[in-house]
Design a protein around this motif. Structure first.
Motif, short mmCIF file in Angstrom:
data_model
loop_
_atom_site.label_atom_id
_atom_site.label_comp_id
_atom_site.label_asym_id
_atom_site.label_seq_id
_atom_site.Cartn_x
_atom_site.Cartn_y
_atom_site.Cartn_z
N GLU A 1 0.83 -1.21 0.00
CA GLU A 1 0.00 0.00 0.00
C GLU A 1 0.86 1.26 0.00
O GLU A 1 0.57 2.21 -0.73
N GLN B 1 2.31 1.81 -3.46
CA GLN B 1 1.37 2.40 -4.41
C GLN B 1 1.38 3.92 -4.29
O GLN B 1 1.34 4.64 -5.30
N LYS B 2 1.46 4.43 -3.07
CA LYS B 2 1.53 5.88 -2.86
C LYS B 2 2.83 6.45 -3.41
O LYS B 2 2.85 7.54 -4.00
N GLU C 1 2.56 6.64 -7.22
CA GLU C 1 1.74 7.79 -7.61
C GLU C 1 2.51 9.10 -7.44
O GLU C 1 2.51 9.95 -8.33
N GLN D 1 3.63 0.76 -12.51
CA GLN D 1 3.78 -0.65 -12.17
C GLN D 1 3.30 -1.52 -13.32
O GLN D 1 2.21 -1.31 -13.85
#
Length: 120
Positions: free
Chosen positions: A32, A35-36, A39, A45
């Motif tokens: 998680e 993912q941040k 971004e 990815q």
């Protein structure tokens, strides 16, 4: 004639000491957070492999269009190894590599034991 020099990219590899063992056993939280990071830094990815071991340590490989991020944790020693490699196809991503790595060091509230930079 002098061709334009090309550097494939910067590959940074670290070994970190981490006091919070929970962060070394929570692969989902790492995914998680990653993912941040992706971004925030505009990374794409293209694949993800997660393996949780019986002792709850984990190995994760995040395949990126730009290359990869890989981690291996050892909670029994309070350590992890992490490497970040971003290719330099259209731009020099060296500072981005360092910033991505700094984000992970902050996430783990870690002490850097080893830090290697390889110009590929």
């Amino acid at each position: 004639m002098n061709p334009t020099p090309y550097s494939p990219g910067l590959h940074q590899l670290v070994t970190l000491q981490v006091d919070d063992a929970a962060k070394l056993t929570d692969s989902q939280a790492f995914v998680e957070f990653t993912q941040k990071v992706l971004e925030r830094f505009g990374l794409e990815q293209v694949g993800l492999v997660v393996h949780d071991f019986d002792n709850r340590s984990f190995t994760i490989a995040v395949c990126l269009k730009e290359s990869h991020i890989c981690i291996h944790t050892w909670p029994e020693f309070g350590q992890l190894t992490l490497d970040v490699y971003l290719c330099n196809y259209l731009q020099d991503n060296s500072e981005k590599v360092r910033s991505v790595m700094a984000s992970y060091i902050d996430y783990f509230e870690a002490t850097v034991l080893k830090d290697f930079e390889i110009e590929r």
